[in-house]
Write a protein that holds these residues in place. Structure first.
Motif, PDB file in Angstrom:
ATOM      1  N   SER A  68       0.176   4.704  -2.582  1.00  0.00           N
ATOM      2  CA  SER A  68       1.411   4.283  -0.948  1.00  0.00           C
ATOM      3  C   SER A  68       2.138   5.619   0.016  1.00  0.00           C
ATOM      4  O   SER A  68       2.688   5.052   0.349  1.00  0.00           O
ATOM      5  CB  SER A  68       2.450   3.512  -2.189  1.00  0.00           C
ATOM      6  N   ASN A  84       3.093   4.842   2.795  1.00  0.00           N
ATOM      7  CA  ASN A  84       5.044   4.581   4.238  1.00  0.00           C
ATOM      8  C   ASN A  84       5.147   5.504   4.895  1.00  0.00           C
ATOM      9  O   ASN A  84       5.479   5.381   5.404  1.00  0.00           O
ATOM     10  CB  ASN A  84       5.601   4.928   2.462  1.00  0.00           C
ATOM     11  N   LYS A 122      -1.188   3.839   7.989  1.00  0.00           N
ATOM     12  CA  LYS A 122      -1.662   2.295   7.042  1.00  0.00           C
ATOM     13  C   LYS A 122      -2.621   3.335   7.040  1.00  0.00           C
ATOM     14  O   LYS A 122      -3.565   3.173   7.574  1.00  0.00           O
ATOM     15  CB  LYS A 122      -0.998   1.432   8.580  1.00  0.00           C
ATOM     16  N   ASP A 154       7.011  -0.854  -0.990  1.00  0.00           N
ATOM     17  CA  ASP A 154       7.700   0.426  -0.535  1.00  0.00           C
ATOM     18  C   ASP A 154       8.374   1.613  -1.317  1.00  0.00           C
ATOM     19  O   ASP A 154       8.576   1.433  -2.810  1.00  0.00           O
ATOM     20  CB  ASP A 154       8.784  -0.260   0.457  1.00  0.00           C
TER      21      ASP A 154
END
Length: 166
Positions: A79, A83, A87, A103
Motif C-alpha cells: 500500500s 500510495n 500504481k 489509502d
C-alpha cells in the motif's frame, strides 16, 4: 523563474522513488523473518510430542504472531508503494483490486488493528505463562495493551468521521 519552479517540482515529485529503497529493505527483512519462522516451525514440529500442552499453545501463538507481523509488513510495502510511488498493475496473474481501497488513513487503522492483534497474542502468552510474571508486570502489560486498543479505536473513529475525498 518558471523553469526553476519546474525543476524543483520535478525533483520533489521524483523524490518519491527514494521510498523504493525502504520497501525493498522491508521485503528483504520479511524474507529473513520468514527464515526465522521456518526455524521456529521446524523446532515446534520436532518437539511437539515431548512438550506440555501449554508450551505447544505458546509456540503456536508465537507463529500466529509472526504471521500477523509478516502480513503487516506486506500491507505496508504494497500500500505504501501504491500510495506514494507508483500504481501497481500486477499483470493478469495477480488480482490487486483491494489496493485502491487502502489509502493512508485506512492503512493507519489496519496497522493499529494488527498491532492490537499482536499485543493480544502477546498478552495471552503472558497469561498462559503467568507463573513467570509478577502481578505488577502483568498489570502494566495489560495497561499497555489497552492503550493500543484505545489508539486503534480512536484512529478508526477519526477515519470514519473524516469526510471522504473520493
Amino acid at each position: 523563474m518558471k523553469k526553476l519552479e519546474a525543476v524543483v517540482e520535478y525533483i520533489v515529485l521524483g523524490s518519491r522513488w527514494l521510498l523504493v529503497v525502504f520497501y525493498l529493505g522491508l521485503a528483504l527483512a520479511l524474507a529473513m523473518y520468514g527464515f526465522t519462522f521456518l526455524i521456529k516451525l521446524k523446532k515446534l514440529f520436532l518437539e511437539m510430542g515431548t512438550m506440555e500442552e501449554t508450551d505447544g499453545i505458546l509456540r503456536i501463538l508465537s507463529l500466529i504472531d509472526a504471521s500477523l507481523v509478516a502480513s503487516l509488513v506486506v500491507m505496508v510495502i504494497i500500500s505504501g508503494y501504491e500510495n506514494f510511488v507508483s500504481k501497481l498493475d500486477g499483470g493478469k496473474q495477480v488480482e490487486l483490486n483491494w489496493l485502491g481501497k487502502i489509502d493512508v488513513s485506512s492503512l493507519k487503522v489496519k496497522v493499529a488493528s494488527t498491532i492490537v492483534a499482536i499485543s493480544s497474542i502477546h498478552l495471552l502468552q503472558v497469561f498462559l505463562n503467568s507463573d513467570t510474571y509478577t502481578g505488577e508486570k502483568m498489570m502494566w502489560l495489560t495497561i499497555m495493551h489497552m492503550a493500543f486498543v484505545v489508539s486503534a479505536l480512536m484512529l478508526a473513529f477519526i477515519d470514519r468521521v473524516m469526510p471522504s475525498h473520493d
